[in-house]
Design an enzyme around this catalytic site. Structure first.
Site, PDB file in Angstrom:
ATOM      1  N   LYS A 114      39.855  72.028  32.978  1.00  0.00           N
ATOM      2  CA  LYS A 114      39.962  71.304  31.712  1.00  0.00           C
ATOM      3  C   LYS A 114      41.188  71.739  30.929  1.00  0.00           C
ATOM      4  O   LYS A 114      41.781  70.927  30.226  1.00  0.00           O
ATOM      5  CB  LYS A 114      38.694  71.484  30.861  1.00  0.00           C
ATOM      6  CG  LYS A 114      37.511  70.693  31.391  1.00  0.00           C
ATOM      7  CD  LYS A 114      36.432  70.531  30.343  1.00  0.00           C
ATOM      8  CE  LYS A 114      35.241  69.755  30.898  1.00  0.00           C
ATOM      9  NZ  LYS A 114      34.088  69.762  29.995  1.00  0.00           N
ATOM     10  N   LYS A 196      34.626  62.737  43.385  1.00  0.00           N
ATOM     11  CA  LYS A 196      33.357  62.530  42.708  1.00  0.00           C
ATOM     12  C   LYS A 196      33.424  61.275  41.813  1.00  0.00           C
ATOM     13  O   LYS A 196      34.459  61.009  41.209  1.00  0.00           O
ATOM     14  CB  LYS A 196      33.087  63.772  41.833  1.00  0.00           C
ATOM     15  CG  LYS A 196      31.706  63.827  41.245  1.00  0.00           C
ATOM     16  CD  LYS A 196      31.516  65.146  40.486  1.00  0.00           C
ATOM     17  CE  LYS A 196      30.429  64.963  39.438  1.00  0.00           C
ATOM     18  NZ  LYS A 196      30.173  66.143  38.643  1.00  0.00           N
ATOM     19  N   LYS A 199      33.388  58.652  35.177  1.00  0.00           N
ATOM     20  CA  LYS A 199      33.657  57.540  34.258  1.00  0.00           C
ATOM     21  C   LYS A 199      35.071  57.587  33.729  1.00  0.00           C
ATOM     22  O   LYS A 199      35.547  56.628  33.135  1.00  0.00           O
ATOM     23  CB  LYS A 199      32.633  57.490  33.131  1.00  0.00           C
ATOM     24  CG  LYS A 199      32.540  58.710  32.297  1.00  0.00           C
ATOM     25  CD  LYS A 199      31.239  58.687  31.493  1.00  0.00           C
ATOM     26  CE  LYS A 199      30.552  60.027  31.585  1.00  0.00           C
ATOM     27  NZ  LYS A 199      29.127  59.972  31.452  1.00  0.00           N
TER      28      LYS A 199
END
Ligand code: TRP
Length: 332
Positions: A114, A196, A199
């Site tokens: 991140k 994976k 969204k």
């Protein structure tokens, strides 16, 4: 609560859930309510470790809460609440932060990912995120935590923090066990089945959302990337087909052998359509229930207010004991 084992889990309110969140997580949570005492939480405090638009976050948290209920989480049997409604998590987090090492947090792969993805906002909350997650779990002395593979490292850290606290201050926290759920653990992107399902994918066809309508779901499955063979079999190297078979299996309950037999001699077109239809039919009652709940704000509010009261009742006792153990003066 009785002597059943206690389960805690949480999900971040990032818009609507994907088919991946559903099959890999939320869907498996409802049956746990038969065997265990369950506490499920919308992790809005975790969500602000990356930038959020306030109005959108509020809307997403309510939607996520309604969706939990639409997926079978029952506020009469379980405690369902919104994380920021239980300030005990933040109170415990401080003590846990003081029992968490910089080195441990630096090794978290999610932090590394991140912080690379948001280099302009590597904030302290993003770094100490696992300590807040440990607080979520330890504030209830939960026995088990259903987690996907991506959260296993955080759960291990939570155990280490609990263990360290117990060594320093005397046995207190239960060491939470991971509960690894059987089927459909990981749903992959429909456009690149080595990744994976997410969204945040730029290609909207890569990801099915639980609240997509039937036509959209079928269209996305029709466009799913497969391979140049024409054989519906589960085999290494057939990532696209393997993913579709996993999805089909998890919504129909059929095993791979039965699926292979069902589509023997048929083309991928038929198979993709069947998967799309099965998924759409499976999700339809969820969508209907979600629409009903999200329109009834008063009822939702009643549920999350009660949930927060129940959560506070358990966690505030635990936090008071922790505050005493570390040497804070009792306030009364
Ligand atoms: N970090 C988890 C995720 O992103 C969500 C979460 C927050 C959680 N607190 C938790 C999961 C406690 C399990 C237990 O998916």
């Amino acid at each position: 609560m009785d002597d059943k084992k206690l389960i805690f889990s949480a999900i971040q309110p990032t818009g609507t859930f994907t088919l991946g969140n559903y099959i890999g997580a939320v869907r498996n949570w409802a049956p746990l309510q038969d065997k265990y005492d369950c506490i499920y939480c919308i992790a809005d405090m975790h969500a602000i470790t990356v930038k959020q638009e306030p109005a959108k976050l509020r809307q997403n948290s309510l939607a996520a809460y309604a969706l939990l209920m639409a997926c079978g989480m029952d506020p009469k049997r379980s405690i369902l609440f919104i994380q920021s409604h239980a300030p005990t998590h933040a109170l415990l987090n401080w003590v846990l932060c003081c029992n968490t090492q910089f080195g441990e947090l630096s090794r978290m792969t999610q932090f590394k990912d991140k912080s690379q993805r948001h280099p302009d906002d590597v904030n302290a909350g993003l770094f100490t995120y696992p300590s807040l997650m440990a607080a979520d779990i330890l504030a209830y002395n939960a026995d088990m935590v259903p987690v996907g593979v991506d959260q296993k490292q955080h759960l291990e850290l939570a155990r280490n923090i609990a263990q360290r606290f117990n060594q320093r201050y005397g046995d207190f926290f239960t060491l939470p066990e991971p509960l690894i759920l059987e089927v459909g653990a990981k749903v992959m992107s429909l456009q690149d089945p080595t990744k994976k399902m997410s969204k945040s994918d730029e290609n909207p066809n890569a990801c099915v959302l639980i609240l997509d309508d039937k036509d959209t779901i079928i269209r996305k499955f029709k466009r799913a990337v497969t391979d140049s063979e024409a054989e519906v079999v589960f085999r290494e190297g057939k990532d696209g087909i393997n993913n579709l078979m996993t999805i089909y299996s998890s919504v129909t309950g059929k095993d791979f052998a039965a699926i292979e037999a069902e589509f023997a001699g048929k083309g991928y077109g038929d198979f993709k359509l069947a998967v799309g239809e099965a998924v759409a039919d499976h999700l339809e009652p969820v969508r209907t229930e979600f629409d009903r709940l999200i329109a009834d704000k008063a009822y939702l509010k009643e549920c999350y207010t009660t949930g927060a009261e129940q959560a506070m009742k358990i966690s505030s006792r635990i936090v008071s004991k922790v505050y005493h153990k570390v040497g804070f003066v009792d306030p009364r």
